[in-house]
Motif scaffolding. Structure first.
Motif, PDB file in Angstrom:
ATOM      1  N   LEU A  12     -16.503  24.996 -23.573  1.00  0.00           N
ATOM      2  CA  LEU A  12     -15.659  26.173 -23.328  1.00  0.00           C
ATOM      3  C   LEU A  12     -15.013  26.006 -21.971  1.00  0.00           C
ATOM      4  CD1 LEU A  12     -18.568  28.428 -24.368  1.00  0.00           C
ATOM      5  CD2 LEU A  12     -16.443  28.446 -25.635  1.00  0.00           C
ATOM      6  N   ASN A  17     -13.679  21.819 -16.397  1.00  0.00           N
ATOM      7  CA  ASN A  17     -14.942  21.856 -17.119  1.00  0.00           C
ATOM      8  C   ASN A  17     -14.993  20.750 -18.171  1.00  0.00           C
ATOM      9  OD1 ASN A  17     -17.291  23.348 -17.029  1.00  0.00           O
ATOM     10  ND2 ASN A  17     -16.763  24.610 -18.770  1.00  0.00           N
ATOM     11  N   VAL A  47     -24.238  23.778 -24.081  1.00  0.00           N
ATOM     12  CA  VAL A  47     -23.091  24.691 -24.078  1.00  0.00           C
ATOM     13  C   VAL A  47     -22.511  24.692 -22.667  1.00  0.00           C
ATOM     14  CG1 VAL A  47     -22.262  27.026 -24.535  1.00  0.00           C
ATOM     15  CG2 VAL A  47     -24.176  26.100 -25.864  1.00  0.00           C
ATOM     16  N   THR A  49     -20.295  26.265 -20.295  1.00  0.00           N
ATOM     17  CA  THR A  49     -19.737  27.616 -20.296  1.00  0.00           C
ATOM     18  C   THR A  49     -18.651  27.822 -19.251  1.00  0.00           C
ATOM     19  OG1 THR A  49     -21.419  28.296 -18.706  1.00  0.00           O
ATOM     20  CG2 THR A  49     -21.927  28.629 -21.054  1.00  0.00           C
ATOM     21  N   CYS A  50     -17.889  28.908 -19.444  1.00  0.00           N
ATOM     22  CA  CYS A  50     -16.856  29.321 -18.493  1.00  0.00           C
ATOM     23  C   CYS A  50     -17.202  30.713 -17.991  1.00  0.00           C
ATOM     24  CB  CYS A  50     -15.501  29.342 -19.205  1.00  0.00           C
ATOM     25  SG  CYS A  50     -14.166  29.917 -18.139  1.00  0.00           S
ATOM     26  N   SER A  51     -16.920  30.971 -16.707  1.00  0.00           N
ATOM     27  CA  SER A  51     -17.246  32.284 -16.146  1.00  0.00           C
ATOM     28  C   SER A  51     -16.088  32.849 -15.352  1.00  0.00           C
ATOM     29  CB  SER A  51     -18.477  32.159 -15.240  1.00  0.00           C
ATOM     30  OG  SER A  51     -19.068  33.416 -15.040  1.00  0.00           O
ATOM     31  N   ARG A  57     -16.314  34.888 -20.252  1.00  0.00           N
ATOM     32  CA  ARG A  57     -17.769  35.064 -20.293  1.00  0.00           C
ATOM     33  C   ARG A  57     -18.213  35.578 -21.651  1.00  0.00           C
ATOM     34  NH1 ARG A  57     -17.028  36.625 -15.002  1.00  0.00           N
ATOM     35  NH2 ARG A  57     -16.889  38.842 -15.459  1.00  0.00           N
ATOM     36  N   SER A  60     -18.326  32.764 -24.012  1.00  0.00           N
ATOM     37  CA  SER A  60     -19.484  31.911 -23.724  1.00  0.00           C
ATOM     38  C   SER A  60     -20.760  32.540 -24.278  1.00  0.00           C
ATOM     39  CB  SER A  60     -19.619  31.688 -22.215  1.00  0.00           C
ATOM     40  OG  SER A  60     -18.531  30.930 -21.711  1.00  0.00           O
ATOM     41  N   THR A  63     -20.993  32.356 -28.106  1.00  0.00           N
ATOM     42  CA  THR A  63     -21.383  30.999 -28.531  1.00  0.00           C
ATOM     43  C   THR A  63     -22.885  30.790 -28.344  1.00  0.00           C
ATOM     44  OG1 THR A  63     -19.209  30.227 -27.814  1.00  0.00           O
ATOM     45  CG2 THR A  63     -20.869  28.544 -28.207  1.00  0.00           C
TER      46      THR A  63
END
Length: 451
Positions: A12, A17, A47, A49-51, A57, A60, A63
């Motif tokens: 994600l 990333n 996973v 993730t993106c924040s 979020r 994320s 998922t």
């Protein structure tokens, strides 16, 4: 030791990333793990993730929850892991490991420890790591393109942005290291290298004591790759040195991605970008004069706390005046832990969405006009997809960056991952349409030479 478990990565987030994902895949494959594209078959799912903002979020978390329900062993990596360490370990008992943004290079060790039954938390509070050309990497983009990270982290403190908190202070790679990786990518047949960092124009300050983007671009001019594209160039960092390097280096595309965020000095001051207020108009005029064929992309945030009708009107006029090729518009997302979260005069989502729509409506005829200028031209297009049913090819010209800009749809024969000459026949707001140039097309464009 028995068979190694199989591992899938669910990715994600942004292209920064993505590079972390590609290094984790490379390291795991090198260590002999079966890396699977299918998370249903894998023993572990990483996973990444993106924040960055609320919606990222939420995606994320969705998922993570879906995978948790499927009884997978989950490894949480990326920005959200850095951001919400203990909360995630608490909320998602299926997570066997949590890895911060500065620790993804330890992924093989993390999996080994998880296999031995440990619940691993590997998070450097202040990320300092950056991969180099010797770090294994398995590319996940289409064959023709690759992202190349020239620096990681950021030293700016814009009021709306959580990135420095998630990715640490700026750290640049050396010019030699970047050129070495670019040469490896060129040898793999890559046609387009996209340079990324948080602020590409600040490249090298931490390493060399001053910005070295101009020197880097000139060094990359020696690499045998047709297109080099820069992302995230702050207008104040586009000095005469950098402009000259873009002009003098044939494979550096005159594509400028300027994350301006706003035009009104008061909003920029509130965003903690006061240095930008004085430079907007004149700097864009100067860029257009210096690089007449420049393709200008920018992004704006509407609905920043305290943005008045008058501030927004200023932005609308700014967009009309400068006629950018591509404009992205985001509504403000209040991020806990950033100064903008606590500002007074927060706007309602209705007002923010109305402003975003109004700005996009002003931009659409401009985008159309800029795209229509391409009609009749012969341009190079990087072929990226083929529709097997219709034989239609899809690619991008130098005007378009992957995932954020438009596409070129074309008829004719061409190999995936190759650059071909294309005649542009039509255009709409986002995309171009054309056909692979024939000898006749190419001759038509040539001035007649009298013997």
């Amino acid at each position: 030791m028995g068979n190694k478990p199989s591992i899938a990565i669910s990715h994600l987030g942004c292209e920064k990333n993505r590079i972390d994902t590609e290094h984790m895949l490379g390291l795991l494959a090198e260590a002999g793990y079966a890396v699977s594209a299918n998370d249903e078959l894998a023993d572990y799912v990483i996973v990444n993730t993106c924040s960055f903002i609320q919606s990222a979020r939420e995606e994320s978390v969705r998922t993570l929850v879906e995978l948790a329900e499927s009884d997978k062993k989950i490894v949480i990596t990326g920005c959200m892991a850095q951001h919400f360490q203990d909360e995630l370990l608490q909320e998602i008992p299926e997570a066997v490991a949590l890895v911060g943004t500065g620790d993804y290079h330890k992924i093989v060790d993390v999996i080994e420890r998880a296999e031995a039954g440990e619940r691993v938390k590997e998070v450097s509070p202040e990320p300092t790591y950056i991969a180099d050309e010797t770090t294994p990497r398995y590319r996940t983009t289409t064959e023709g393109i690759a992202y190349l990270r020239i620096a990681e982290g950021c030293d700016y403190r814009c009021a709306f942005c959580i990135i420095p908190h998630l990715r640490g202070k700026q750290r640049s790679r050396s010019i030699e290291s970047i050129v070495a990786e670019a040469n490896q990518l060129a040898a793999e047949g890559v046609q387009e290298i996209i340079l990324i960092s948080q602020i590409t124009t600040n490249y090298g300050i931490d390493l060399y004591g001053k910005p070295k983007l101009a020197e880097l671009l000139r060094a990359l001019g020696e690499v045998d790759v047709p297109w080099i594209r820069m992302h995230y160039a702050y207008p104040t960092g586009l000095t005469s040195d950098v402009i000259a390097a873009i002009q003098d280096t044939p494979n550096v595309l005159p594509y400028l991605d300027l994350p301006l965020q706003h035009s009104h000095p008061e909003v920029l001051r509130a965003m903690n970008r006061p240095w930008q207020g004085q430079v907007n108009d004149c700097i864009i005029e100067r860029l257009k004069e210096a690089i007449p064929d420049a393709v200008l992309r920018t992004t704006f945030i509407v609905g920043f706390p305290g943005e008045t009708e008058e501030h927004f009107e200023h932005l609308l006029q700014f967009v009309q005046r400068h006629e950018f090729d591509h404009v992205g518009v985001f509504t403000f997302s209040p991020e806990e832990g950033t100064p903008a979260y606590d500002l007074p005069n927060q706007l309602s989502s209705l007002v923010m969405e109305a402003r975003r729509d109004a700005l996009m409506q002003v931009q659409q005829p401009i985008s159309l006009k800029q795209n229509r200028k391409e009609i009749g031209r012969v341009v190079d297009v990087l072929i990226e997809q083929e529709n097997p049913a219709t034989g239609e090819l899809i690619g991008r010209s130098a005007r378009f960056s992957p995932d954020v800009d438009g596409l070129v749809y074309l008829s004719g024969e061409a190999r995936l991952g190759s650059l071909v000459s294309v005649v542009i026949d039509d255009a709409d707001v986002y995309d171009l349409y054309g056909h692979v140039a024939t000898v006749t097309d190419l001759l038509k464009g040539q001035p007649m030479t009298v013997p």
